[in-house]
Design a protein around this motif. Structure first.
Motif, short mmCIF file in Angstrom:
data_model
loop_
_atom_site.label_atom_id
_atom_site.label_comp_id
_atom_site.label_asym_id
_atom_site.label_seq_id
_atom_site.Cartn_x
_atom_site.Cartn_y
_atom_site.Cartn_z
N TYR A 1 -6.02 -5.70 -5.82
CA TYR A 1 -5.23 -5.67 -4.58
C TYR A 1 -6.09 -6.21 -3.45
N PHE B 1 -0.63 -6.27 -3.79
CA PHE B 1 -0.90 -6.59 -5.19
C PHE B 1 -1.27 -8.05 -5.36
N GLY C 1 -11.35 1.64 -6.77
CA GLY C 1 -12.75 1.55 -6.42
C GLY C 1 -12.90 1.51 -4.90
N TYR D 1 -1.17 7.93 -1.59
CA TYR D 1 -2.62 7.82 -1.50
C TYR D 1 -3.08 8.21 -0.11
N GLN E 1 -6.33 7.66 2.46
CA GLN E 1 -7.48 6.77 2.64
C GLN E 1 -8.20 7.13 3.93
N GLY F 1 -12.94 3.49 5.84
CA GLY F 1 -13.98 2.84 5.07
C GLY F 1 -14.11 3.32 3.63
N LYS F 2 -13.15 4.15 3.20
CA LYS F 2 -13.23 4.70 1.84
C LYS F 2 -12.11 4.15 0.95
N ARG F 3 -12.19 4.49 -0.32
CA ARG F 3 -11.18 4.04 -1.28
C ARG F 3 -9.90 4.85 -1.11
N PRO F 4 -8.74 4.28 -1.42
CA PRO F 4 -7.50 5.08 -1.48
C PRO F 4 -7.63 6.10 -2.60
N LEU G 1 -5.58 9.00 -4.84
CA LEU G 1 -4.28 9.52 -5.24
C LEU G 1 -4.22 11.01 -4.95
N ASP H 1 1.93 12.30 -7.06
CA ASP H 1 2.87 11.26 -7.46
C ASP H 1 4.11 11.91 -8.06
N PHE I 1 -0.68 6.40 2.48
CA PHE I 1 0.16 5.29 2.00
C PHE I 1 1.09 5.79 0.92
N LYS J 1 2.73 -2.58 -11.26
CA LYS J 1 2.46 -3.21 -9.98
C LYS J 1 2.96 -2.29 -8.87
N LEU J 2 2.06 -1.89 -7.97
CA LEU J 2 2.43 -1.02 -6.86
C LEU J 2 2.71 -1.84 -5.60
N PHE K 1 3.04 -1.16 -1.63
CA PHE K 1 2.66 -0.12 -0.69
C PHE K 1 3.43 -0.21 0.61
N GLY K 2 3.60 0.95 1.26
CA GLY K 2 4.08 0.97 2.63
C GLY K 2 2.96 0.59 3.58
N GLN K 3 3.29 0.57 4.88
CA GLN K 3 2.35 0.08 5.87
C GLN K 3 1.32 1.13 6.28
#
Lengths: 113, 114
Positions: A35, A45, A105, B36, B38, B41-44, B46, B49, B89, B101-102, B104-106
């Motif tokens: 992504y 994506f 990641g 998700y 976030q 500066g970090k990863r999303p 989960l 769900d 998100f 395939k995801l 995402f919203g804004q």
């Protein structure tokens, strides 16, 4: 166990150069996703691998972008003739199977000068 | 293709209050809806769900509801804490060849004031 690992964490390069971004998925995960996230936006994506094959590359913006996953584990995203508009955080995610939750990641922050 | 709209873009609450974030999706074939969190500066990450065969799912202070008819789903956080402050998100995944395939919203910037 270890999460998804991406290298480098930061990449600064000049317009027109070639870059490679690497993703190490969680061990045993068969599905791998790339992504791109621009500032203040949700991830967009790019491409999805199931095993070694690209099952869906509909998100790649143009033919300057290419990704491989030759042995079904590590993946490399390759960008040719970089442009300033390519600047973003490139995120990789993996899942056990494609119908399972995706784990991300930390991303590679790409800056094109 | 799929389109996901998320509201509000920013949300400010007092510690202990509830927070609700709403998303709508366009593709009636979508069947998986993750949320998700976030931090800067970090990863999303989960957080919860839900799949299309379930109307609601809860995990401690977090719950998600899904209305397939109206094509919208919501995140509910109760008893908010300052550490809940982050960007949230929503996302949707369609079936068929797009499975996995995801979209995402804004994003919603949630701020919880002590």
């Amino acid at each position: 166990g270890a999460g998804v690992s991406q290298t480098p964490s930061n990449k600064v390069t000049e317009k027109g150069k070639y870059v490679e971004l690497r993703c190490d998925p969680i061990s045993g995960h068969t599905a791998l996703y790339w992504y791109r996230q621009s500032l203040g936006q949700g991830p967009e994506f790019l491409i999805y691998f199931q095993g070694t094959g690209a099952a869906d590359d509909s998100g790649l913006p143009n033919d300057r972008f290419f990704a491989v996953r030759p042995e079904g584990s590590v993946s490399t995203l390759k960008i040719q003739r970089t442009e300033r508009g390519d600047s973003a955080v490139y995120l990789c995610a993996s899942s056990l199977r494609r119908d399972q939750p995706q784990h991300f990641g930390d991303g590679t922050r790409l800056s094109i000068l | 293709g799929e389109n996901v709209e998320q509201h509000p873009s920013t949300l400010s609450v007092q510690e202990g209050d509830s927070a609700v974030i709403k998303c709508t999706y366009s593709d009636s074939a979508s069947n998986y809806f993750p949320w998700y969190k976030q931090e800067l500066g970090k990863r999303p990450q989960l957080i919860i769900d839900i799949r299309s065969n379930v109307g609601e799912k809860k995990d401690q202070r977090i719950a998600v509801t899904l209305n397939k008819t109206a094509k919208h789903f919501s995140l509910h956080i109760t008893e908010t804490q300052p550490e809940d402050s982050a960007v949230y998100f929503c996302a949707a995944s369609s079936g068929g060849t797009s499975y996995g395939k995801l979209t995402f919203g804004q994003g919603t910037i949630l701020t919880v004031h002590p």
